[in-house]
Design a protein around this motif. Sequence first.
Motif, mmCIF file in Angstrom:
data_model
loop_
_atom_site.group_PDB
_atom_site.id
_atom_site.type_symbol
_atom_site.label_atom_id
_atom_site.label_comp_id
_atom_site.label_asym_id
_atom_site.label_seq_id
_atom_site.Cartn_x
_atom_site.Cartn_y
_atom_site.Cartn_z
ATOM 1 N N ALA A 101 -13.091 -4.650 -2.785
ATOM 2 C CA ALA A 101 -12.503 -3.993 -3.960
ATOM 3 C C ALA A 101 -11.467 -4.872 -4.653
ATOM 4 N N GLY A 102 -11.197 -6.034 -4.096
ATOM 5 C CA GLY A 102 -10.245 -6.948 -4.711
ATOM 6 C C GLY A 102 -8.802 -6.723 -4.306
ATOM 7 N N ILE A 103 -8.582 -5.929 -3.262
ATOM 8 C CA ILE A 103 -7.219 -5.627 -2.810
ATOM 9 C C ILE A 103 -6.631 -6.838 -2.090
ATOM 10 N N LYS A 104 -5.368 -7.146 -2.414
ATOM 11 C CA LYS A 104 -4.701 -8.314 -1.830
ATOM 12 C C LYS A 104 -3.533 -7.957 -0.917
ATOM 13 N N VAL A 105 -2.974 -6.751 -1.066
ATOM 14 C CA VAL A 105 -1.824 -6.341 -0.264
ATOM 15 C C VAL A 105 -2.042 -4.910 0.215
ATOM 16 N N LEU A 106 -1.780 -4.693 1.488
ATOM 17 C CA LEU A 106 -1.879 -3.363 2.088
ATOM 18 C C LEU A 106 -0.491 -2.909 2.523
ATOM 19 N N ARG A 107 -0.132 -1.710 2.154
ATOM 20 C CA ARG A 107 1.117 -1.106 2.630
ATOM 21 C C ARG A 107 0.787 -0.085 3.703
ATOM 22 N N THR A 108 1.456 -0.212 4.855
ATOM 23 C CA THR A 108 1.199 0.715 5.951
ATOM 24 C C THR A 108 2.465 0.939 6.747
ATOM 25 N N TRP A 109 2.407 1.900 7.668
ATOM 26 C CA TRP A 109 3.572 2.223 8.484
ATOM 27 C C TRP A 109 3.692 1.239 9.640
ATOM 28 N N GLY A 110 4.900 0.700 9.802
ATOM 29 C CA GLY A 110 5.225 -0.091 10.984
ATOM 30 C C GLY A 110 5.940 0.762 11.995
ATOM 31 N N PHE A 111 5.782 2.065 11.913
ATOM 32 C CA PHE A 111 6.445 3.011 12.807
ATOM 33 C C PHE A 111 5.473 4.106 13.214
ATOM 34 N N ASN A 112 5.657 4.659 14.346
ATOM 35 C CA ASN A 112 5.152 5.962 14.763
ATOM 36 C C ASN A 112 5.869 6.315 16.043
ATOM 37 N N ALA A 113 6.731 7.295 15.984
ATOM 38 C CA ALA A 113 7.563 7.688 17.113
ATOM 39 C C ALA A 113 7.227 9.111 17.529
#
Length: 427
Positions: free
Chosen positions: A73-85
């Motif tokens: 799809a041409g996506i270059k950056v992914l934002r995701t969670w660096g947490f799960n508590a």
Amino acid sequence: MWSLLAVLLCELLALAGASSVKPSSPKGFVTQKNGQFELDGKPFNFVGANSYWLPLLTTTADVDATFKEMQSAGIKVLRTWGFNAINGSEVADALQSGLTYYQVWNSSDWVLNDGPQGLQRLDYVVNTAGKYGIKLILAFTNNWVGYGGMELYINWIAGAGNTHDVFYTNPKIVQSYQRYVSTIVNRYKNSPNIFAWEMMNEARCLGDLPSGPACVPGTELLTKWYQQQSNFIRSLDPFHMITTGGEGHFYWKDKNIGFWFDGVFNSDYNFNGQAGEDFDTDLTLPNVDFGTYHLYPQTWYPELDTPGSNFSIKDWGSFWIQAHATAAKKANKPVLLEEFGVTGLQNKTEIYSVWVDLALKTKHAGIFPWQFGMLGLKEDGGNRLIKYADAIIDGASPNDGFAIYKNQTAVWNIFTNVAKVQASRSG
């Protein structure tokens, strides 16, 4: 003797000058300069994706398939969670359900889970992203209760009866947050697959707990926290960019912006500083490299978005986009339309094209719809409850009403076409 002293003085001055100059970033690290991103010295503009659920997948095959879909799809950056508590009482259920978790709270401190159901899953996401030409924004915690946000710190360290904003000032909480930040930053700080660190998702004075008198317009409590934490992160990592993760609320002290509803004038939360953010000021902090903002007018103005109302989701969103572009230009820093969404397929088709066109015209470096939708996931036969109401159903990733899937061709094509435009603006 004097000549020797002169030589020593020159050497000391040279060392002092050298120490004040930021070292050059390693190859493959994205930087910002004069209001735009650069990758290895060339402009870097992009369409991004939001996928909090990607590190929650239990199979590497589904992670790879999702990255492959993003790449196509041409996506270059992914934002995701660096947490799960999670709380210690939730561990048994997590082990049974396969839930990814990184922190376990049983007392006034947390225990790290860096095993195969913990940070090793995030390791795979970070390491695999680069194979598909994708970089990551990792958020360190959540303003909201979902997936173990900041109020777990409050509940376990400060105790019951405290307001939400105690997170920003309690020394023990700040120390605990920084210990987790150190864990994540030190784990990945040498990776070119990291685009930026994000201090928190949608920090506000209030969350699921109410705000207190220490966090009201004019106190700059959240701005001070952003400064403190961005300075701390910079001390750990001199190269990766840092951002707030904020929704982009303004504090326009001299403008009484609001709206009339049921005969009463309401001061607008997005502009009066009540949320705690001050987008214009926060963007000027030396270790905040770029701005972020979010856009959900249906959710923010439900009393106005009604049949027969003259309130326009499309027009209000356009105003919000322009306001942040203007602030970013003044600060000479890039800005991301980091989350945005409307419900209803027709709404998406009609409104997103207008919003992203304006974002392009106003030189937004990155555009991130909420949220990326994936079809054809295989784990557990394509059906799995993750947590809360988040579930994989018939192979489709979680859908909160905002997810965009490839078979929604008209909406999907809006972003694949924008990705091509952004690529043409890049090196």
